[in-house]
Enzyme design. Structure first.
Site, PDB file in Angstrom:
ATOM      1  N   ILE A  50      -3.752 -29.459  30.321  1.00 36.91           N
ATOM      2  CA  ILE A  50      -4.394 -28.202  30.678  1.00 36.91           C
ATOM      3  C   ILE A  50      -5.580 -28.018  29.735  1.00 36.91           C
ATOM      4  CG2 ILE A  50      -2.346 -27.101  31.645  1.00 36.91           C
ATOM      5  CD1 ILE A  50      -1.959 -25.553  29.110  1.00 36.91           C
ATOM      6  N   ASP A  51      -6.551 -27.240  30.179  1.00 37.51           N
ATOM      7  CA  ASP A  51      -7.780 -27.073  29.406  1.00 37.51           C
ATOM      8  C   ASP A  51      -7.484 -26.492  28.031  1.00 37.51           C
ATOM      9  OD1 ASP A  51      -9.056 -27.911  31.689  1.00 37.51           O
ATOM     10  OD2 ASP A  51      -9.630 -25.894  32.336  1.00 37.51           O
ATOM     11  N   ARG A  52      -8.358 -26.817  27.104  1.00 42.99           N
ATOM     12  CA  ARG A  52      -8.196 -26.338  25.725  1.00 42.99           C
ATOM     13  C   ARG A  52      -8.091 -24.809  25.663  1.00 42.99           C
ATOM     14  NH1 ARG A  52     -12.675 -27.156  20.892  1.00 42.99           N
ATOM     15  NH2 ARG A  52     -11.550 -25.990  19.289  1.00 42.99           N
TER      16      ARG A  52
END
Length: 314
Positions: free
Chosen positions: A142-144
């Site tokens: 998942i995105d940062r």
């Protein structure tokens, strides 16, 4: 540019490592080493299995003794993710764990793995604090800046099972997002192909493009405020930045999305409420356990930052 030397190592191949090609295994094991270097040290015989030279397509067998020589690599000076700031959260945010899986509620602001200017991420942290774990890999990413559910596999068989479920679209995910504007009640699905463009600054961005990959996202309104909407979002496919790109395409970008958002609208809200984290959270997931075949439902509570933000909305 600086360089560092990776010391010689001996790796004993166990059941979680078998049936992999030696080149693929080394690329996963030593992500900071260029692929060209890996192939060169295999070709020149510096990599030995059971004291013998091997070819890149050699498949590892249980009990193999893999010897890796010292390797000198050049590295860029990178920013270090402030992992110590998140240590307590990462250790205390474990939602589920058994002999097969480790599932955490990832905080916003920490990458899932090193790279793109970051030396340390979630996977590196858990490998460091759990040196006795023979196998530990990310099931997905998942995105940062997105918070919420992140799954790690503790066995290769678990990783294979979870990846099969992902390919067959058997895993159900729900995200919570706060978007700009009043989302239309009749907009319940966006099915637009996404094409990834890599820029010179190493950033990537997804664009709606007919040459892109099929991407499908479902939407449900949870609550409407005066100028924002709280959404439940269900991605059917799992493309990079899919939710962020689709909500932006709809004209209702997620709040504080620096890549796909509306900076002017963000600033108006930021002046009223002191927060600037991406308001996107992976809140739940359903899947079949890789060992006992039971359906697992995991939920990740919203962090205090999001809860306080929502309480101040009108």
């Amino acid at each position: 540019m600086t360089y560092k030397i990776l010391s010689a190592s001996i790796i004993y191949i166990n059941e979680d490592m078998i049936n992999q090609r030696i080149d693929n295994f080394l690329k996963k094991k030593f992500k900071n080493i260029p692929k060209s270097m890996i192939y060169r040290i295999i070709r020149t015989g510096k990599i030995r299995v059971n004291k013998k030279r091997i070819k890149p397509n050699y498949k590892l067998k249980i009990g193999d003794n893999l010897k890796v020589p010292p390797i000198k690599i050049f590295v860029e000076e990178k920013k270090y993710c402030n992992i110590h700031h998140y240590q307590t959260n990462l250790s205390n945010n474990i939602l589920y764990e058994d002999n097969y899986l480790l599932i955490i509620n990832k905080p916003s602001g920490i990458a899932v793995h090193g790279g793109s200017g970051i030396n340390f991420g979630v996977i590196e942290y858990f490998r460091k604090i759990r040196p006795l774990e023979k196998f530990l890999e990310l099931v997905h990413r998942i995105d940062r800046d997105t918070s919420g559910i992140l799954i790690l596999a503790k066995k290769r068989t678990s990783l294979i099972s979870m990846h099969q479920q992902i390919r067959e679209k058997k895993i159900k995910k729900e995200y919570i997002a706060l978007v700009h504007g009043l989302w239309p009640y009749d907009l319940q699905k966006i099915s637009k192909p996404l094409l990834k463009i890599n820029f010179k600054n190493k950033q990537k961005k997804m664009f709606i493009n007919n040459y892109g990959k099929v991407s499908e996202t479902y939407f449900k309104i949870k609550k409407q405020y005066s100028c924002t909407t709280l959404m439940s979002i269900f991605p059917k496919t799992g493309r990079t930045h899919q939710i962020r790109a689709h909500t932006s395409y709809a004209g209702h970008p997620i709040l504080f999305d620096k890549r796909y958002g509306n900076l002017n609208l963000d600033q108006l809200i930021k002046n009223k409420i002191n927060s600037s984290r991406l308001l996107l959270h992976a809140i739940s997931i359903d899947f079949v356990h890789p060992n006992n075949n039971k359906i697992l439902h995991i939920q990740a509570p919203l962090d205090m930052n999001i809860r306080n933000f929502l309480q101040n909305l009108v």
